[in-house]
Scaffold this active site. Structure first.
Site, PDB file in Angstrom:
ATOM      1  N   SER A  22      17.987 -10.104  -1.368  1.00 21.01           N
ATOM      2  CA  SER A  22      17.000 -10.313  -1.649  1.00 21.01           C
ATOM      3  C   SER A  22      16.258 -11.207  -0.522  1.00 21.01           C
ATOM      4  O   SER A  22      14.743 -11.168   0.139  1.00 21.01           O
ATOM      5  CB  SER A  22      16.099 -10.273  -2.602  1.00 21.01           C
ATOM      6  OG  SER A  22      16.023 -11.109  -3.366  1.00 21.01           O
ATOM      7  N   HIS A 155     -21.599  18.226   3.056  1.00 24.27           N
ATOM      8  CA  HIS A 155     -20.367  19.482   3.332  1.00 24.27           C
ATOM      9  C   HIS A 155     -19.780  19.149   5.071  1.00 24.27           C
ATOM     10  O   HIS A 155     -19.746  20.042   5.760  1.00 24.27           O
ATOM     11  CB  HIS A 155     -20.815  21.156   3.512  1.00 24.27           C
ATOM     12  CG  HIS A 155     -21.114  21.514   1.830  1.00 24.27           C
ATOM     13  ND1 HIS A 155     -19.903  21.372   0.474  1.00 24.27           N
ATOM     14  CD2 HIS A 155     -22.193  20.877   1.237  1.00 24.27           C
ATOM     15  CE1 HIS A 155     -20.658  21.516  -0.342  1.00 24.27           C
ATOM     16  NE2 HIS A 155     -22.149  21.376   0.284  1.00 24.27           N
ATOM     17  N   SER A 276      -5.277   7.329  28.252  1.00 24.42           N
ATOM     18  CA  SER A 276      -3.852   7.904  27.956  1.00 24.42           C
ATOM     19  C   SER A 276      -3.086   8.319  29.469  1.00 24.42           C
ATOM     20  O   SER A 276      -4.369   7.573  30.284  1.00 24.42           O
ATOM     21  CB  SER A 276      -4.294   9.671  28.027  1.00 24.42           C
ATOM     22  OG  SER A 276      -3.420  10.086  28.806  1.00 24.42           O
ATOM     23  N   LYS A 282      -9.788   9.951  29.863  1.00 30.18           N
ATOM     24  CA  LYS A 282      -9.081   9.637  28.072  1.00 30.18           C
ATOM     25  C   LYS A 282     -10.047   8.269  27.247  1.00 30.18           C
ATOM     26  O   LYS A 282      -9.410   7.414  28.603  1.00 30.18           O
ATOM     27  CB  LYS A 282      -8.110   9.964  27.354  1.00 30.18           C
ATOM     28  CG  LYS A 282      -8.486  11.539  27.688  1.00 30.18           C
ATOM     29  CD  LYS A 282      -8.164  12.500  26.297  1.00 30.18           C
ATOM     30  CE  LYS A 282      -7.490  12.086  25.518  1.00 30.18           C
ATOM     31  NZ  LYS A 282      -8.224  13.194  24.104  1.00 30.18           N
ATOM     32  N   ASN A 284      -9.623   6.191  24.195  1.00 30.90           N
ATOM     33  CA  ASN A 284      -9.107   6.820  23.124  1.00 30.90           C
ATOM     34  C   ASN A 284      -8.956   5.704  21.874  1.00 30.90           C
ATOM     35  O   ASN A 284      -9.395   4.522  21.699  1.00 30.90           O
ATOM     36  CB  ASN A 284      -7.999   7.397  22.321  1.00 30.90           C
ATOM     37  CG  ASN A 284      -7.330   8.346  23.753  1.00 30.90           C
ATOM     38  OD1 ASN A 284      -8.084   9.894  23.227  1.00 30.90           O
ATOM     39  ND2 ASN A 284      -6.552   8.742  23.770  1.00 30.90           N
ATOM     40  N   GLU A 289      -8.453   4.840  14.073  1.00 33.14           N
ATOM     41  CA  GLU A 289      -7.154   6.064  14.029  1.00 33.14           C
ATOM     42  C   GLU A 289      -5.794   5.545  13.548  1.00 33.14           C
ATOM     43  O   GLU A 289      -4.911   6.528  12.291  1.00 33.14           O
ATOM     44  CB  GLU A 289      -6.024   7.136  15.201  1.00 33.14           C
ATOM     45  CG  GLU A 289      -7.350   7.755  15.871  1.00 33.14           C
ATOM     46  CD  GLU A 289      -6.706   8.267  17.334  1.00 33.14           C
ATOM     47  OE1 GLU A 289      -5.542   8.912  17.321  1.00 33.14           O
ATOM     48  OE2 GLU A 289      -7.187   8.515  18.030  1.00 33.14           O
ATOM     49  N   TYR A 316      14.101  -7.567 -18.050  1.00 30.09           N
ATOM     50  CA  TYR A 316      14.434  -7.443 -16.221  1.00 30.09           C
ATOM     51  C   TYR A 316      15.281  -6.590 -16.587  1.00 30.09           C
ATOM     52  O   TYR A 316      16.268  -6.546 -16.919  1.00 30.09           O
ATOM     53  CB  TYR A 316      14.741  -8.665 -15.877  1.00 30.09           C
ATOM     54  CG  TYR A 316      14.959  -9.245 -14.841  1.00 30.09           C
ATOM     55  CD1 TYR A 316      14.080  -9.156 -13.047  1.00 30.09           C
ATOM     56  CD2 TYR A 316      16.236  -9.041 -14.308  1.00 30.09           C
ATOM     57  CE1 TYR A 316      14.055  -8.865 -12.308  1.00 30.09           C
ATOM     58  CE2 TYR A 316      16.496  -9.233 -12.628  1.00 30.09           C
ATOM     59  CZ  TYR A 316      15.285  -8.804 -11.484  1.00 30.09           C
ATOM     60  OH  TYR A 316      15.698  -8.906 -10.875  1.00 30.09           O
ATOM     61  N   GLN A 321      13.670  -5.621  -8.376  1.00 25.16           N
ATOM     62  CA  GLN A 321      13.649  -6.389  -7.293  1.00 25.16           C
ATOM     63  C   GLN A 321      13.093  -5.815  -6.319  1.00 25.16           C
ATOM     64  O   GLN A 321      12.864  -6.498  -5.231  1.00 25.16           O
ATOM     65  CB  GLN A 321      15.337  -7.522  -6.963  1.00 25.16           C
ATOM     66  CG  GLN A 321      15.442  -7.832  -5.323  1.00 25.16           C
ATOM     67  CD  GLN A 321      16.295  -7.879  -5.076  1.00 25.16           C
ATOM     68  OE1 GLN A 321      17.027  -9.019  -5.755  1.00 25.16           O
ATOM     69  NE2 GLN A 321      17.213  -7.710  -4.473  1.00 25.16           N
ATOM     70  N   LYS A 324       9.186  -5.797  -4.336  1.00 28.15           N
ATOM     71  CA  LYS A 324       8.240  -7.375  -3.351  1.00 28.15           C
ATOM     72  C   LYS A 324       8.026  -6.851  -2.062  1.00 28.15           C
ATOM     73  O   LYS A 324       6.484  -7.091  -1.282  1.00 28.15           O
ATOM     74  CB  LYS A 324       9.045  -8.283  -2.770  1.00 28.15           C
ATOM     75  CG  LYS A 324       9.169  -9.154  -4.330  1.00 28.15           C
ATOM     76  CD  LYS A 324      10.263 -10.433  -4.453  1.00 28.15           C
ATOM     77  CE  LYS A 324      10.291 -10.920  -5.679  1.00 28.15           C
ATOM     78  NZ  LYS A 324      11.331  -9.910  -6.544  1.00 28.15           N
TER      79      LYS A 324
HETATM   80  N1  ARG Z   1      15.738 -11.773  -6.677  1.00 30.90           N
HETATM   81  C1  ARG Z   1      15.410 -11.532  -7.705  1.00 30.90           C
HETATM   82  C2  ARG Z   1      14.230 -10.161  -8.248  1.00 30.90           C
HETATM   83  O1  ARG Z   1      13.732 -10.514  -6.963  1.00 30.90           O
HETATM   84  C3  ARG Z   1      15.051 -12.553  -9.029  1.00 30.90           C
HETATM   85  C4  ARG Z   1      15.197 -12.532 -10.458  1.00 30.90           C
HETATM   86  C5  ARG Z   1      16.854 -12.110 -10.960  1.00 30.90           C
HETATM   87  N2  ARG Z   1      17.229 -12.078 -12.157  1.00 30.90           N
HETATM   88  C6  ARG Z   1      18.606 -11.776 -12.230  1.00 30.90           C
HETATM   89  N3  ARG Z   1      18.962 -11.946 -13.722  1.00 30.90           N
HETATM   90  N4  ARG Z   1      19.234 -11.099 -11.508  1.00 30.90           N
HETATM   91  O2  ARG Z   1      14.435  -9.646  -9.328  1.00 30.90           O
END
Ligand code: ARG
Length: 457
Positions: A22, A155, A276, A282, A284, A289, A316, A321, A324
């Protein structure tokens, strides 16, 4: 070897490693990760779990790494999976032994939750400042147009005349509620999970309040298992972002309609328009948009995180992950859109004549004409019928209500008097809507004053 490699006799396959890493996106958390680790080390030293020397070495090393990351000279690698292990590996390279003590009484599970909450808190402050800019742009624009009449629609049909300022201030209210929503999210994000360990708490004599004070968290979380499992704050953040995008999208949809030839109410500044490649005439409203289009992405981000979380058993799971990218994408998209929107409305040209000309069409004063008869003693139902017939007559003859001649009016109902025309002028109709929150010029000035007071607070 991986930081967790002790139990393993074989390396993770290179393909899988690359696929699962990640670091490519969670490196955005580097500042929060370093901040969190420094606070954690200080707490450990304060509790006698780490020596003061080790904590000082950790802090100095991490601050150097921070500078290196910001200078672009720190090397992140997929081998080290994520931002947390990358920074720990860099620290180990730099200071050796003390770095290996940093992860005492901590897990990546409480670490990532802490980093992300710190990031969201900072980000909400940025969003709030952009929302203030947006609200200020609306108020500044509205100030010049409290007497400018345009059709109010229901409307998408002409309904009643309103002022342009009134219409703009409707959006002010939406963005003001968005700000309130983000503050609510902030409150629930401002709770520190660090110290939860992997899921069950830790067996060291830690002081979580000490760490929370250093990191500026208002509270520490109450249940370790919840602390590492919860991503509600991300869901709420993206939900608030999605709602705000929905408001931006509605505002942009109107700008797009209004800048078309059928309306001609506004003209986007050249700096916010494109042409355009084939049609030379044109111009735009692309930026409006694009904001409307990007709304879909943020809805997608919300759906993604909701779906990722929906069946996860406690505590967890690696699925998390996946929280994010939607978070970062929603934030980046929203912030970009807010700033483009504010710039766009501050620079666009407003065509008051086109607004007024449109307002004159569609018998928007029909309700007021009926109210006029009511004021002369005619029951409302009957007044409604009389004006309805009058409108039908006017349509047939291509007339406006105010163009009817007195004699004809007198034949239709004796209650019509000489003051009829003046009472149903668009401005009179608008100013008659003087209930609290209404479109009457005086009421709109009150709304403007309240908005300005709020912005200057
Ligand atoms: N990169 C992981 C995440 O964003 C960090 C947490 C990882 N924890 C684990 N036990 N693998 O979730």
């Amino acid at each position: 070897m991986k930081l967790w490699g002790g139990r393993f006799s074989k390396e993770l396959s290179a393909d899988v490693n690359e696929w699962a890493a990640s670091i490519g996106f969670d490196q955005l958390l580097y500042r929060e990760d370093i901040e969190g680790s420094i606070a954690h080390a200080k707490m450990l030293a304060h509790q006698g779990i780490l020596t003061q020397e080790d904590a000082a070495a950790v802090e100095a090393g991490l601050l150097e790494i921070l500078d290196e990351i910001e200078a672009g000279t720190a090397g992140f690698s997929e081998e080290n999976e994520d931002v947390h292990m990358n920074i720990e590996a860099l620290l180990t390279e730099k200071i050796g032994e003390p770095a290996k003590r940093l992860h005492t009484a901590r897990s990546r599970n409480d670490q990532v939750a802490t980093d992300t909450r710190l990031w969201v808190k900072n980000d909400i402050l940025e969003v709030q400042s952009l929302l203030v800019d947006t609200k200020r742009s609306l108020v500044n624009l509205a100030k010049g147009y409290t007497a400018t009449i345009l059709p109010g629609f229901t409307h998408l049909q002409h309904a009643q005349p309103v002022s342009f300022a009134f219409h703009l201030l409707a959006y002010y209210q939406m963005f003001d509620r968005d700000a309130g929503r983000f503050w609510d999210v902030y409150k629930r994000t401002d709770v520190m999970p660090l110290g939860a360990g992997a899921l069950a708490g830790v067996s060291y004599d830690t002081d979580r309040h000490f760490t929370a004070d250093l990191l500026g968290f208002a509270e520490v979380s109450a249940n370790a298992m919840d602390s590492v499992s919860d991503r509600d704050f991300i869901i709420e953040y993206i939900a608030a972002a999605a709602t705000c995008m929905m408001h931006l999208s509605r505002a942009c949809e109107e700008l797009i309609l209004w800048s078309g030839q059928e309306f001609g109410f506004v003209e986007m500044d050249d700096s916010y328009s494109t042409g355009s490649s084939i049609m030379p005439q044109k111009k735009n409203p692309d930026m409006a948009e694009l904001i409307r289009g990007k709304t879909g992405r943020v809805y997608g981000d919300l759906m993604a995180i909701l779906t990722t979380m929906k069946s996860l058993p406690l505590a967890y799971n690696k699925d998390m992950q996946e929280d994010k990218e939607p978070l970062f994408d929603a934030s980046q998209t929203l912030k970009g859109c807010l700033s483009v929107y504010a710039g766009m409305i501050s620079t666009m040209k407003v065509n008051e004549e086109a607004m007024l000309a449109a307002a004159a069409k569609g018998f928007m004063n029909a309700t007021d004409a009926a109210d006029y008869l009511v004021s002369k003693g005619v029951p409302f139902r009957r007044a409604h019928e009389i004006i309805g017939k009058l409108v039908a007559y006017c349509i047939e003859k291509s007339l406006m209500l105010e163009e009817m001649d007195d004699e004809l009016l007198g034949q239709i109902a004796p209650e019509f008097g000489a003051d009829f025309r003046e009472k149903i002028s668009l401005k009179a109709c608008m100013d008659a809507k003087d209930s609290e929150g209404g479109t009457a010029e005086e009421r709109v000035k009150e709304q403007l004053a309240a908005a300005e007071a709020e912005l200057n607070r």
